[in-house]
Design an enzyme around this catalytic site. Structure first.
Site, short mmCIF file in Angstrom:
data_model
loop_
_atom_site.label_atom_id
_atom_site.label_comp_id
_atom_site.label_asym_id
_atom_site.label_seq_id
_atom_site.Cartn_x
_atom_site.Cartn_y
_atom_site.Cartn_z
CB SER A 111 -1.11 -2.32 -0.18
OG SER A 111 -2.30 -2.54 -0.86
CG ASP A 161 -0.41 -2.42 -8.36
OD1 ASP A 161 -1.41 -3.17 -8.32
OD2 ASP A 161 0.08 -1.88 -7.36
CG HIS A 192 -0.69 -4.58 -5.08
ND1 HIS A 192 -0.89 -3.23 -5.26
CD2 HIS A 192 -1.10 -4.85 -3.82
CE1 HIS A 192 -1.43 -2.71 -4.16
NE2 HIS A 192 -1.56 -3.67 -3.27
C1 MLT Z 1 -6.87 -0.09 -0.16
O1 MLT Z 1 -7.98 -0.55 0.04
O2 MLT Z 1 -6.24 0.58 0.66
C2 MLT Z 1 -6.28 -0.38 -1.51
O3 MLT Z 1 -7.26 -0.88 -2.35
C3 MLT Z 1 -5.14 -1.30 -1.41
C4 MLT Z 1 -5.54 -2.61 -0.81
O4 MLT Z 1 -5.55 -2.73 0.40
O5 MLT Z 1 -5.83 -3.55 -1.55
#
Ligand code: MLT
Length: 212
Positions: A111, A161, A192
């Protein structure tokens, strides 16, 4: 772990028990995570490999991240680039401190961690030998095309996701391919969160790429 490594990132370093692998996994956690989160995953993905796991230095409502954002999926690109340069310097300094081969880092990012790993590939293409990106997005479009020839990257997206649209992961795969990287894309059947299917795909990919 307290060291004199500059720039300073709180981090965990686990030395290799199989130095013959030569590879160091650079573990990059998701929003709200820390340097402990991905250690079990690192041990599972490549048993015996050295693990370097920094904690993101930005706080969002108390949750560690690797860079600032204005909203979900809307990145503060200036901060992302700044933090990417800092992380790059940290990796180089840590390699020296711990006696690790500079060009044998494989990022494993989830992520937010996957997004800074993608940024690292775009801004410092020599730092990583490859990367496993779980639920990644396009971090930004680079000003200059990096040469990613011989870089192996696995992207693992979630079919359902709610945070990362499939098209965004596909766009990143296309962008990295255009810059010469060897790309594989895996689709996890859920959202996710990480599933066992992600881990199996990553483990198999890594065992094929271990001679990077
Ligand atoms: C981010 O901010 O890198 C993406 O939105 C993924 C997350 O951290 O939720």
């Amino acid at each position: 772990m307290k060291t004199s490594i500059e720039p300073h990132f709180i981090h965990q370093f686990i030395p290799a028990t199989r130095p013959d692998l030569g590879i160091t996994l650079l573990l990059l956690h998701g929003t709200g995570g820390n340097e402990q989160d991905l250690l079990p995953l690192g041990h599972e993905l490549l048993p015996g490999a050295a693990l370097l796991s920094p904690r993101g230095r930005v706080l969002e409502n108390g949750m560690p991240r690797f860079f600032r954002r204005f909203g979900e999926g809307v990145f503060d690109t200036d901060d992302l680039k700044f933090q990417t340069h800092e992380l790059n310097e940290f990796i180089k300094a840590a390699a020296q401190e711990y006696g690790l081969e500079q060009n044998k880092f494989v990022a494993v990012g989830y992520s937010n961690g996957a997004n800074i790993a993608a940024s690292l590939l775009l801004l410092h293409p020599h730092t990583l030998a490859g990367a496993i990106l779980f639920r990644p997005m396009v971090p930004f479009t680079p000003e200059f095309d990096p040469d990613l020839a011989h870089k192996a990257v696995l992207l693992s997206g979630g079919m359902r996701d709610p945070i990362v649209p499939r098209n965004n992961t596909k766009s990143l795969a296309e962008m990295l391919t255009r810059f010469g990287a060897e790309i594989e894309v895996f689709w996890h059947q859920g959202g996710h969160e990480l599933g066992q299917d992600d881990l199996t795909a990553a483990e198999q990919w890594l065992s094929r790429k271990v001679a990077l």
